[in-house]
Scaffold this motif. Structure first.
Motif, short mmCIF file in Angstrom:
data_model
loop_
_atom_site.label_atom_id
_atom_site.label_comp_id
_atom_site.label_asym_id
_atom_site.label_seq_id
_atom_site.Cartn_x
_atom_site.Cartn_y
_atom_site.Cartn_z
N PRO A 38 8.53 -24.24 39.85
CA PRO A 38 7.35 -24.94 40.77
C PRO A 38 6.23 -24.96 39.83
O PRO A 38 5.86 -24.16 39.08
CB PRO A 38 7.20 -24.16 41.89
N GLY A 39 5.33 -26.07 39.83
CA GLY A 39 4.03 -26.33 39.23
C GLY A 39 4.16 -27.67 38.48
O GLY A 39 4.83 -28.32 38.62
N GLU A 40 3.08 -27.84 37.48
CA GLU A 40 3.14 -28.83 36.77
C GLU A 40 3.98 -28.83 35.47
O GLU A 40 3.97 -27.67 34.95
CB GLU A 40 1.57 -29.24 36.27
N THR A 67 4.90 -32.78 39.10
CA THR A 67 4.68 -31.56 39.76
C THR A 67 5.92 -31.32 40.66
O THR A 67 6.50 -32.24 41.18
CB THR A 67 3.54 -31.63 40.96
N ILE A 68 6.56 -30.03 40.28
CA ILE A 68 7.58 -29.48 41.27
C ILE A 68 7.06 -28.73 42.32
O ILE A 68 6.25 -27.63 41.99
CB ILE A 68 8.50 -28.70 40.26
N LYS A 69 7.59 -28.84 43.50
CA LYS A 69 7.14 -28.28 44.54
C LYS A 69 8.08 -27.30 44.95
O LYS A 69 9.35 -27.16 44.53
CB LYS A 69 6.74 -29.09 45.88
#
Length: 69
Positions: A38-40, A67-69
């Motif tokens: 998760p994150g950019e 962006t991964i959630k």
């Protein structure tokens, strides 16, 4: 053929083969699956020759941020 840079801070060194930190698409692949936390993350394509050496002048896409959630 093309190579995928994932979270690369800078382009690979000029005149040297790209290493294992670069996703290689030498078989004509048109898709892949990435396991990202998760994150950019940044993604960028770069073209290289049959020895995985970037072309001169460099042929590279714009860098995109996902962006991964």
């Amino acid at each position: 053929h093309h190579h995928l840079l994932v979270n690369a801070k800078e382009l690979p060194s000029e005149g040297l083969p790209m290493g294992a930190d670069v996703k290689h698409f030498g078989g004509g692949q048109t898709q892949t699956t990435l396991e990202l936390s998760p994150g950019e993350h940044s993604l960028q394509l770069i073209l290289g020759d049959h020895l995985h050496i970037p072309h001169k002048p460099v042929v590279v896409s714009e860098k995109i941020i996902i962006t991964i959630k």
